[in-house]
Design a protein around this motif. Structure first.
Motif, PDB file in Angstrom:
ATOM      1  N   UNK A  75       0.876  -1.193   0.043  1.00 13.80           N
ATOM      2  CA  UNK A  75      -0.011  -0.067   0.177  1.00 13.80           C
ATOM      3  C   UNK A  75       0.969   1.210   0.069  1.00 13.80           C
ATOM      4  N   UNK A  76       0.176   2.284  -0.218  1.00 17.16           N
ATOM      5  CA  UNK A  76       1.087   3.755  -0.371  1.00 17.16           C
ATOM      6  C   UNK A  76       0.579   4.481   0.492  1.00 17.16           C
ATOM      7  N   UNK A 102      -4.210   1.814  -1.800  1.00 22.07           N
ATOM      8  CA  UNK A 102      -3.716   0.341  -2.170  1.00 22.07           C
ATOM      9  C   UNK A 102      -4.050  -0.421  -1.046  1.00 22.07           C
ATOM     10  N   UNK A 103      -4.504  -0.120   0.076  1.00 21.83           N
ATOM     11  CA  UNK A 103      -4.758  -1.135   1.148  1.00 21.83           C
ATOM     12  C   UNK A 103      -5.795  -2.141   0.968  1.00 21.83           C
ATOM     13  N   UNK A 104      -6.699  -2.242  -0.144  1.00 24.85           N
ATOM     14  CA  UNK A 104      -7.738  -3.247  -0.367  1.00 24.85           C
ATOM     15  C   UNK A 104      -7.095  -4.456  -0.764  1.00 24.85           C
ATOM     16  N   UNK A 115      -7.198  -2.475  -8.092  1.00 30.03           N
ATOM     17  CA  UNK A 115      -8.645  -1.900  -8.554  1.00 30.03           C
ATOM     18  C   UNK A 115      -8.619  -0.421  -9.214  1.00 30.03           C
ATOM     19  N   UNK A 116      -7.647   0.115  -9.185  1.00 27.87           N
ATOM     20  CA  UNK A 116      -7.494   1.586  -9.591  1.00 27.87           C
ATOM     21  C   UNK A 116      -5.939   1.977 -10.280  1.00 27.87           C
ATOM     22  N   UNK A 129       4.811   0.504   1.301  1.00 27.56           N
ATOM     23  CA  UNK A 129       4.764  -0.536   2.530  1.00 27.56           C
ATOM     24  C   UNK A 129       4.313  -1.992   1.774  1.00 27.56           C
ATOM     25  N   UNK A 130       5.170  -2.806   1.718  1.00 24.85           N
ATOM     26  CA  UNK A 130       4.957  -4.196   1.363  1.00 24.85           C
ATOM     27  C   UNK A 130       4.043  -4.732   2.083  1.00 24.85           C
ATOM     28  N   UNK A 131       3.143  -5.596   1.682  1.00 23.27           N
ATOM     29  CA  UNK A 131       2.387  -6.300   2.564  1.00 23.27           C
ATOM     30  C   UNK A 131       3.049  -7.520   3.292  1.00 23.27           C
TER      31      UNK A 131
END
Length: 132
Positions: A75-76, A102-104, A115-116, A129-131
């Motif tokens: 996520x960003x 990007x957290x989804x 999704x975008x 931040x990598x998951x």
């Protein structure tokens, strides 16, 4: 206008504090204390951990951060600037300093792909931040 106001808020010189990790930690802690969005759920210790794992990236206006349909692997957090959210080639929103996108992808059942598309509207600074 909203964009002019957002841009002025996003242009603080947050990088004045030293190392990149420390800069990101300070910015994320500031956003966390607002108690809104994803970062509002983290403790100070967790924010420090995220900051240590984050990668700093600078984007020029119109540069794409991620594209719709790509594998979601992190996520960003927008540290400075304004970015545009584009879905199916249509602009749908702007994000500004302190917002998380990007957290989804954290929710595998929801979406393992982006999704975008996120692209810099003005020059931007982003913590990635990598998951993992």
């Amino acid at each position: 206008s909203y964009l002019a106001l957002s841009d002025s808020f996003g242009r603080e010189n947050w990088s004045q504090y030293g190392s990149t990790t420390k800069n990101i930690e300070i910015a994320l802690t500031e956003f966390m204390t607002r108690k809104i969005g994803l970062l509002g759920l983290f403790s100070v210790a967790e924010i420090r951990s995220l900051a240590g794992a984050a990668i700093y990236r600078r984007l020029s206006a119109s540069e794409v951060l991620c594209s719709q349909g790509e594998h979601a692997d992190g996520f960003f957090v927008l540290l400075a600037g304004v970015a545009s959210i584009v879905i199916n080639n249509k602009h749908v929103a702007y994000i500004t300093r302190g917002q998380v996108v990007g957290e989804l992808g954290l929710i595998n059942a929801f979406s393992a792909t982006r999704t975008a598309t996120i692209e810099a509207y003005y020059d931007c600074e982003v913590a990635i931040v990598d998951y993992d």
